[in-house]
Design a protein around this motif. Structure first.
Motif, PDB file in Angstrom:
ATOM      1  N   PRO A 135       0.791  -1.231   0.000  1.00  0.00           N
ATOM      2  CA  PRO A 135       0.000   0.000   0.000  1.00  0.00           C
ATOM      3  C   PRO A 135       0.826   1.285   0.000  1.00  0.00           C
ATOM      4  CG  PRO A 135      -0.878  -1.579   1.570  1.00  0.00           C
ATOM      5  CD  PRO A 135       0.416  -2.138   1.095  1.00  0.00           C
ATOM      6  N   TYR A 136       2.063   1.248   0.489  1.00  0.00           N
ATOM      7  CA  TYR A 136       2.875   2.459   0.578  1.00  0.00           C
ATOM      8  C   TYR A 136       3.819   2.628  -0.605  1.00  0.00           C
ATOM      9  CZ  TYR A 136       1.202   2.734   5.384  1.00  0.00           C
ATOM     10  OH  TYR A 136       0.404   2.832   6.497  1.00  0.00           O
ATOM     11  N   LEU A 137       3.700   1.747  -1.594  1.00  0.00           N
ATOM     12  CA  LEU A 137       4.564   1.834  -2.770  1.00  0.00           C
ATOM     13  C   LEU A 137       4.232   3.089  -3.582  1.00  0.00           C
ATOM     14  CD1 LEU A 137       6.772  -0.027  -4.019  1.00  0.00           C
ATOM     15  CD2 LEU A 137       4.983  -1.020  -5.436  1.00  0.00           C
ATOM     16  N   ALA A 138       5.232   3.645  -4.220  1.00  0.00           N
ATOM     17  CA  ALA A 138       5.037   4.861  -5.015  1.00  0.00           C
ATOM     18  C   ALA A 138       4.051   4.612  -6.152  1.00  0.00           C
ATOM     19  CB  ALA A 138       6.370   5.327  -5.583  1.00  0.00           C
ATOM     20  N   PRO A 139       3.201   5.582  -6.470  1.00  0.00           N
ATOM     21  CA  PRO A 139       2.315   5.444  -7.614  1.00  0.00           C
ATOM     22  C   PRO A 139       3.093   5.618  -8.916  1.00  0.00           C
ATOM     23  CG  PRO A 139       2.078   7.622  -6.645  1.00  0.00           C
ATOM     24  CD  PRO A 139       3.017   6.861  -5.754  1.00  0.00           C
ATOM     25  N   GLY A 140       2.451   5.213 -10.010  1.00  0.00           N
ATOM     26  CA  GLY A 140       3.012   5.470 -11.327  1.00  0.00           C
ATOM     27  C   GLY A 140       3.975   4.424 -11.847  1.00  0.00           C
ATOM     28  N   LEU A 141       4.179   3.324 -11.111  1.00  0.00           N
ATOM     29  CA  LEU A 141       5.049   2.260 -11.600  1.00  0.00           C
ATOM     30  C   LEU A 141       4.344   1.456 -12.681  1.00  0.00           C
ATOM     31  CD1 LEU A 141       6.474   1.141  -8.150  1.00  0.00           C
ATOM     32  CD2 LEU A 141       7.658   2.469  -9.909  1.00  0.00           C
ATOM     33  N   ALA A 142       5.109   0.819 -13.541  1.00  0.00           N
ATOM     34  CA  ALA A 142       4.538   0.143 -14.711  1.00  0.00           C
ATOM     35  C   ALA A 142       3.964  -1.225 -14.397  1.00  0.00           C
ATOM     36  CB  ALA A 142       5.615   0.018 -15.791  1.00  0.00           C
ATOM     37  N   GLY A 143       4.412  -1.861 -13.325  1.00  0.00           N
ATOM     38  CA  GLY A 143       3.970  -3.205 -12.975  1.00  0.00           C
ATOM     39  C   GLY A 143       5.103  -3.948 -12.301  1.00  0.00           C
ATOM     40  N   GLY A 144       4.929  -5.255 -12.143  1.00  0.00           N
ATOM     41  CA  GLY A 144       5.973  -6.007 -11.465  1.00  0.00           C
ATOM     42  C   GLY A 144       5.742  -7.496 -11.541  1.00  0.00           C
ATOM     43  N   VAL A 145       6.533  -8.225 -10.766  1.00  0.00           N
ATOM     44  CA  VAL A 145       6.407  -9.676 -10.663  1.00  0.00           C
ATOM     45  C   VAL A 145       6.516 -10.049  -9.195  1.00  0.00           C
ATOM     46  CG1 VAL A 145       7.404 -11.916 -11.258  1.00  0.00           C
ATOM     47  CG2 VAL A 145       7.355 -10.088 -12.963  1.00  0.00           C
ATOM     48  N   LEU A 146       5.642 -10.929  -8.732  1.00  0.00           N
ATOM     49  CA  LEU A 146       5.627 -11.413  -7.358  1.00  0.00           C
ATOM     50  C   LEU A 146       6.259 -12.800  -7.306  1.00  0.00           C
ATOM     51  CD1 LEU A 146       4.616 -11.028  -4.402  1.00  0.00           C
ATOM     52  CD2 LEU A 146       2.513 -12.204  -5.120  1.00  0.00           C
ATOM     53  N   TYR A 147       7.194 -12.981  -6.361  1.00  0.00           N
ATOM     54  CA  TYR A 147       7.914 -14.250  -6.192  1.00  0.00           C
ATOM     55  C   TYR A 147       7.643 -14.790  -4.782  1.00  0.00           C
ATOM     56  CZ  TYR A 147      10.645 -13.025 -10.371  1.00  0.00           C
ATOM     57  OH  TYR A 147      11.050 -12.705 -11.641  1.00  0.00           O
ATOM     58  N   PRO A 148       6.672 -15.677  -4.614  1.00  0.00           N
ATOM     59  CA  PRO A 148       6.321 -16.131  -3.264  1.00  0.00           C
ATOM     60  C   PRO A 148       7.375 -17.001  -2.592  1.00  0.00           C
ATOM     61  CG  PRO A 148       5.043 -17.304  -4.925  1.00  0.00           C
ATOM     62  CD  PRO A 148       5.756 -16.203  -5.642  1.00  0.00           C
ATOM     63  N   GLN A 149       8.366 -17.510  -3.325  1.00  0.00           N
ATOM     64  CA  GLN A 149       9.391 -18.353  -2.713  1.00  0.00           C
ATOM     65  C   GLN A 149      10.492 -17.562  -2.021  1.00  0.00           C
ATOM     66  OE1 GLN A 149       9.585 -20.212  -6.623  1.00  0.00           O
ATOM     67  NE2 GLN A 149       9.906 -22.195  -5.621  1.00  0.00           N
ATOM     68  N   ASP A 150      10.572 -16.264  -2.243  1.00  0.00           N
ATOM     69  CA  ASP A 150      11.588 -15.465  -1.561  1.00  0.00           C
ATOM     70  C   ASP A 150      11.292 -15.403  -0.069  1.00  0.00           C
ATOM     71  OD1 ASP A 150      12.859 -14.974  -3.932  1.00  0.00           O
ATOM     72  OD2 ASP A 150      12.354 -12.845  -4.039  1.00  0.00           O
ATOM     73  N   ALA A 151      12.352 -15.427   0.730  1.00  0.00           N
ATOM     74  CA  ALA A 151      12.199 -15.412   2.185  1.00  0.00           C
ATOM     75  C   ALA A 151      13.376 -14.670   2.799  1.00  0.00           C
ATOM     76  CB  ALA A 151      12.106 -16.844   2.724  1.00  0.00           C
ATOM     77  N   GLN A 152      13.393 -14.631   4.137  1.00  0.00           N
ATOM     78  CA  GLN A 152      14.438 -13.918   4.855  1.00  0.00           C
ATOM     79  C   GLN A 152      14.676 -14.599   6.187  1.00  0.00           C
ATOM     80  OE1 GLN A 152      13.493  -9.876   6.006  1.00  0.00           O
ATOM     81  NE2 GLN A 152      15.620  -9.235   5.989  1.00  0.00           N
ATOM     82  N   VAL A 153      15.934 -14.562   6.639  1.00  0.00           N
ATOM     83  CA  VAL A 153      16.286 -14.952   8.004  1.00  0.00           C
ATOM     84  C   VAL A 153      17.127 -13.837   8.619  1.00  0.00           C
ATOM     85  CG1 VAL A 153      16.229 -17.456   7.649  1.00  0.00           C
ATOM     86  CG2 VAL A 153      18.358 -16.183   7.224  1.00  0.00           C
ATOM     87  N   MET A 154      17.292 -13.894   9.938  1.00  0.00           N
ATOM     88  CA  MET A 154      18.245 -13.014  10.603  1.00  0.00           C
ATOM     89  C   MET A 154      19.585 -13.737  10.534  1.00  0.00           C
ATOM     90  SD  MET A 154      20.203 -11.629  12.932  1.00  0.00           S
ATOM     91  CE  MET A 154      20.498 -10.110  13.787  1.00  0.00           C
ATOM     92  N   PRO A 155      20.554 -13.248   9.733  1.00  0.00           N
ATOM     93  CA  PRO A 155      21.705 -14.075   9.374  1.00  0.00           C
ATOM     94  C   PRO A 155      22.601 -14.505  10.527  1.00  0.00           C
ATOM     95  CG  PRO A 155      21.954 -11.826   8.548  1.00  0.00           C
ATOM     96  CD  PRO A 155      20.560 -11.955   9.034  1.00  0.00           C
ATOM     97  N   THR A 156      22.879 -13.607  11.474  1.00  0.00           N
ATOM     98  CA  THR A 156      23.761 -14.010  12.568  1.00  0.00           C
ATOM     99  C   THR A 156      23.093 -15.063  13.450  1.00  0.00           C
ATOM    100  OG1 THR A 156      23.011 -12.070  13.808  1.00  0.00           O
ATOM    101  CG2 THR A 156      25.077 -11.871  12.624  1.00  0.00           C
ATOM    102  N   LEU A 157      21.812 -14.893  13.719  1.00  0.00           N
ATOM    103  CA  LEU A 157      21.084 -15.906  14.483  1.00  0.00           C
ATOM    104  C   LEU A 157      21.073 -17.234  13.734  1.00  0.00           C
ATOM    105  CD1 LEU A 157      17.898 -14.092  15.866  1.00  0.00           C
ATOM    106  CD2 LEU A 157      19.768 -15.086  17.190  1.00  0.00           C
ATOM    107  N   ALA A 158      20.800 -17.181  12.433  1.00  0.00           N
ATOM    108  CA  ALA A 158      20.705 -18.414  11.655  1.00  0.00           C
ATOM    109  C   ALA A 158      22.033 -19.165  11.641  1.00  0.00           C
ATOM    110  CB  ALA A 158      20.248 -18.102  10.235  1.00  0.00           C
ATOM    111  N   ALA A 159      23.137 -18.449  11.423  1.00  0.00           N
ATOM    112  CA  ALA A 159      24.440 -19.112  11.414  1.00  0.00           C
ATOM    113  C   ALA A 159      24.729 -19.743  12.770  1.00  0.00           C
ATOM    114  CB  ALA A 159      25.533 -18.115  11.045  1.00  0.00           C
TER     115      ALA A 159
END
Length: 393
Positions: A131-155
């Motif tokens: 909802p807070y993305l800038a208006p006027g962009l042409a479009g995009g692609v959604l990738y549901p497999q992308d994820a995130q971890v907290m790297p130092t904790l994970a290691a």
């Protein structure tokens, strides 16, 4: 005589990749010793954002490794998810012009054919996702497999789960070899550690460790900055980046490149990247780079213009000339294995790398073809003429 410690394998480097190598090798029944001159996650891992991405990989060997790694991260999330702040948030790539959108959708089509989940997003759908993305962009692609971890904790949790013997504050000064050339362990500033296999998971310092075995691996540092905002309510739902980020990742240029990458975290701060430049191990603060990051982020999310940046930090991505890591046995030195050179993708690719290393260590056929990742591929001057000069330890 003082007894020297011994095991089945010494892993050099206790960042995320080394931690994953230790975990999967131990789960294959090997006695693992994990060595680092600093603390766990004290190098590139501790300066990362914790990205687990398939969205920024073009079809080919790195994408295959990313898909394997994503599957394995999903399995580890069942064990460690909350502890390592695993967030399967998905990635949203936004295009600002019709031309960049066309290139992005072409890339996504090739990725889908390779097994990536990707959905084309019309311009009028973008703000439903962000909802807070800038208006006027042409479009995009959604990738549901992308994820995130907290790297130092994970290691740290991967090291703990591995049960490996951890030797921090211990610098490897030499790879020990038998008269016939095979590995027999490592020499450190606190004595020798004997093992018939050594894994070079030293990240940006992978060239240094390789040289101590007498071989050449042209890993170079590629500096990057990250901006961290004050804690906020969750306003950025996905990892969001501009379509030109993929081109910057694949670029061979040593010059500064910045492309906006914005994501929220479980703790509240927003992380803002990404910059890339080859300036050696220069740790100087670069105000123009940080300003460029801030400007790019506010173009994507205008509300960030009124948010305070609390700090900025930098790290060095381990860059190899063809943008592929070195993974697998080194045919030049029996018993030496490499797991380094992942550039900015080491957090995400760590699990697949560790899994493949463990398979080769135990004599099993690796799940992926390791030919594109061969560590001796840079010895061929026809492929990498600019990197063909002999390595001098």
């Amino acid at each position: 005589m003082t007894k020297r410690p011994s095991g089945d394998v010494v892993v050099v480097g206790a960042g995320m990749v080394g931690a994953a190598c230790a975990l999967y090798a131990a789960r294959c029944g090997l006695d693992v010793i994990l060595v680092d001159r600093g603390p766990v996650a004290g190098g590139t891992t501790g300066a990362g954002e914790g990205n687990l991405l398939v969205s920024d990989k073009e079809p080919g060997p790195e994408l295959r490794l990313a898909l394997l790694s994503a599957r394995l991260w999903g399995e580890l999330a069942q064990e460690l998810g909350a502890a390592v702040e695993y967030e399967p948030k998905g990635g949203l790539v936004a295009a600002s012009t019709p031309e960049s959108l066309a290139a992005l959708t072409d890339l996504a089509a090739g990725q889908r054919a390779a097994g990536v989940k990707a959905s084309n997003i019309r311009a009028d759908q973008l703000q439903e996702l962000e909802p807070y993305l800038a208006p006027g962009l042409a479009g995009g692609v959604l990738y549901p497999q992308d994820a995130q971890v907290m790297p130092t904790l994970a290691a740290a949790h991967l090291v703990r789960a591995s049960g490996a013997r951890l030797e921090t504050g211990r610098t490897v000064t030499r790879i020990l070899r038998e008269p016939a050339g095979a590995v027999r362990g490592v020499r450190t500033d606190r004595g020798d550690i004997l093992a018939p296999a050594v894994v070079n998971a030293a990240g940006t310092w992978g060239a240094e460790v390789a040289a101590r075995a007498g071989v050449r691996l042209p890993v170079l540092p590629r500096r990057g900055f990250v901006l961290v905002t004050e804690p906020l309510p969750r306003r950025v739902r996905h990892k969001v980046y501009a379509a030109d980020y993929v081109a910057d990742v694949a670029s061979d240029s040593a010059a500064l490149q910045t492309s906006p990458v914005v994501e929220g975290t479980a703790a509240g701060p927003v992380l803002i990247g990404a910059s890339r430049e080859r300036v050696g191990f220069d740790r100087s603060f670069a105000l123009p780079v940080v300003r460029a990051l801030a400007a790019g982020a506010t173009r994507l999310f205008p509300f960030l213009e009124h948010v305070r940046a609390m700090r900025a930090y930098l790290g060095f991505r381990p860059y190899l000339p063809d943008h592929l890591p070195a993974v697998g046995p080194d045919p030049r030195v029996p018993g030496l294995f490499h797991a380094c050179g992942h550039e900015g993708a080491g957090i995400g690719l760590a699990t697949g790398t560790g899994h493949l290393i463990a398979q080769t260590l135990t004599g099993r056929h690796p799940e992926l073809d390791l030919t594109p990742f061969r560590p001796d591929r840079f010895d061929r001057p026809d492929r990498f003429p600019e990197e063909a000069a002999p390595w001098t330890p």
